[in-house]
Design a protein around this motif. Structure first.
Motif, PDB file in Angstrom:
ATOM      1  N   PHE A  64      35.694  36.399  -9.572  1.00 28.28           N
ATOM      2  CA  PHE A  64      34.107  35.792  -9.583  1.00 28.28           C
ATOM      3  C   PHE A  64      33.922  34.526  -9.173  1.00 28.28           C
ATOM      4  O   PHE A  64      33.001  34.205  -8.078  1.00 28.28           O
ATOM      5  CB  PHE A  64      33.573  35.573 -11.108  1.00 28.28           C
ATOM      6  N   THR A  65      34.673  33.586  -9.093  1.00 30.12           N
ATOM      7  CA  THR A  65      34.930  32.213  -8.320  1.00 30.12           C
ATOM      8  C   THR A  65      35.252  32.355  -7.053  1.00 30.12           C
ATOM      9  O   THR A  65      34.463  31.681  -5.981  1.00 30.12           O
ATOM     10  CB  THR A  65      36.044  31.280  -9.090  1.00 30.12           C
ATOM     11  N   ARG A  66      35.878  33.380  -6.496  1.00 30.58           N
ATOM     12  CA  ARG A  66      36.312  33.634  -5.112  1.00 30.58           C
ATOM     13  C   ARG A  66      34.996  34.187  -4.368  1.00 30.58           C
ATOM     14  O   ARG A  66      34.583  33.666  -3.436  1.00 30.58           O
ATOM     15  CB  ARG A  66      37.440  34.376  -4.860  1.00 30.58           C
ATOM     16  N   LEU A  67      34.345  34.935  -5.010  1.00 30.74           N
ATOM     17  CA  LEU A  67      33.262  35.648  -4.545  1.00 30.74           C
ATOM     18  C   LEU A  67      31.749  35.039  -4.933  1.00 30.74           C
ATOM     19  O   LEU A  67      30.796  35.918  -4.541  1.00 30.74           O
ATOM     20  CB  LEU A  67      33.216  37.168  -4.943  1.00 30.74           C
ATOM     21  N   ASP A  68      31.655  34.144  -5.514  1.00 30.49           N
ATOM     22  CA  ASP A  68      30.590  33.507  -5.742  1.00 30.49           C
ATOM     23  C   ASP A  68      29.517  33.232  -4.667  1.00 30.49           C
ATOM     24  O   ASP A  68      28.368  33.196  -4.721  1.00 30.49           O
ATOM     25  CB  ASP A  68      30.889  32.292  -6.548  1.00 30.49           C
ATOM     26  N   GLY A  69      30.233  32.814  -3.640  1.00 31.27           N
ATOM     27  CA  GLY A  69      29.133  32.475  -2.388  1.00 31.27           C
ATOM     28  C   GLY A  69      28.455  33.574  -2.039  1.00 31.27           C
ATOM     29  O   GLY A  69      27.452  33.581  -1.113  1.00 31.27           O
ATOM     30  N   LEU A  70      29.028  34.976  -2.069  1.00 27.89           N
ATOM     31  CA  LEU A  70      28.391  36.211  -1.619  1.00 27.89           C
ATOM     32  C   LEU A  70      26.962  36.401  -2.201  1.00 27.89           C
ATOM     33  O   LEU A  70      26.265  36.995  -1.930  1.00 27.89           O
ATOM     34  CB  LEU A  70      29.319  37.226  -1.600  1.00 27.89           C
ATOM     35  N   TYR A  71      27.041  35.963  -3.898  1.00 28.11           N
ATOM     36  CA  TYR A  71      26.012  36.326  -4.439  1.00 28.11           C
ATOM     37  C   TYR A  71      24.985  35.051  -4.758  1.00 28.11           C
ATOM     38  O   TYR A  71      24.021  35.333  -5.483  1.00 28.11           O
ATOM     39  CB  TYR A  71      26.385  36.776  -5.971  1.00 28.11           C
ATOM     40  N   GLU A  72      25.349  34.070  -3.926  1.00 26.06           N
ATOM     41  CA  GLU A  72      24.263  33.140  -4.310  1.00 26.06           C
ATOM     42  C   GLU A  72      22.839  33.447  -3.630  1.00 26.06           C
ATOM     43  O   GLU A  72      22.753  33.675  -2.337  1.00 26.06           O
ATOM     44  CB  GLU A  72      24.753  31.707  -3.902  1.00 26.06           C
TER      45      GLU A  72
END
Length: 112
Positions: A64-72
């Protein structure tokens, strides 16, 4: 007469087996087997399961922390109209979601 007795003995045998099974079930419920002292407990298995769950939570939290930028989602200014698509039932918008990276609360234990 011999055939009649043979034919009547089958239901009697089935009835007797049912009575025996019911009585044995009643007896075993009231007199459970004592625990075996030489048999190891399940504590090691539970500890290994808990360790595995902690590791799985770490993997998911890291993803979740690594892919957080994709879901902002970009912040909508007050002048613009909000997103016309309503969120699915039970789903919160990203802006309202918490950013706490801590561990989630454990699920309640099942009884049974």
């Amino acid at each position: 007469m011999g055939d009649a007795l043979l034919a009547l003995s089958i239901p009697v045998l089935v009835f007797a087996c049912g009575i025996y099974a019911a009585c044995e079930n009643w007896w075993r419920r009231r007199h459970p087997a004592p625990p075996r002292p030489g048999r190891p407990g399940h504590r090691a298995a539970r500890q290994a399961e808990n360790a595995m769950l902690v590791d799985a939570e770490d993997v998911v939290d890291g993803a979740f922390t690594r892919l957080d930028g994709l879901y902002e989602t970009p912040e909508t200014p007050a002048a613009e109209t909000p997103d016309p698509r309503p969120p699915a039932a039970g789903v919160r918008r990203r802006a309202a979601a918490s950013r706490d990276p801590g561990r989630s609360a454990p699920a309640p234990r099942r009884r049974g």
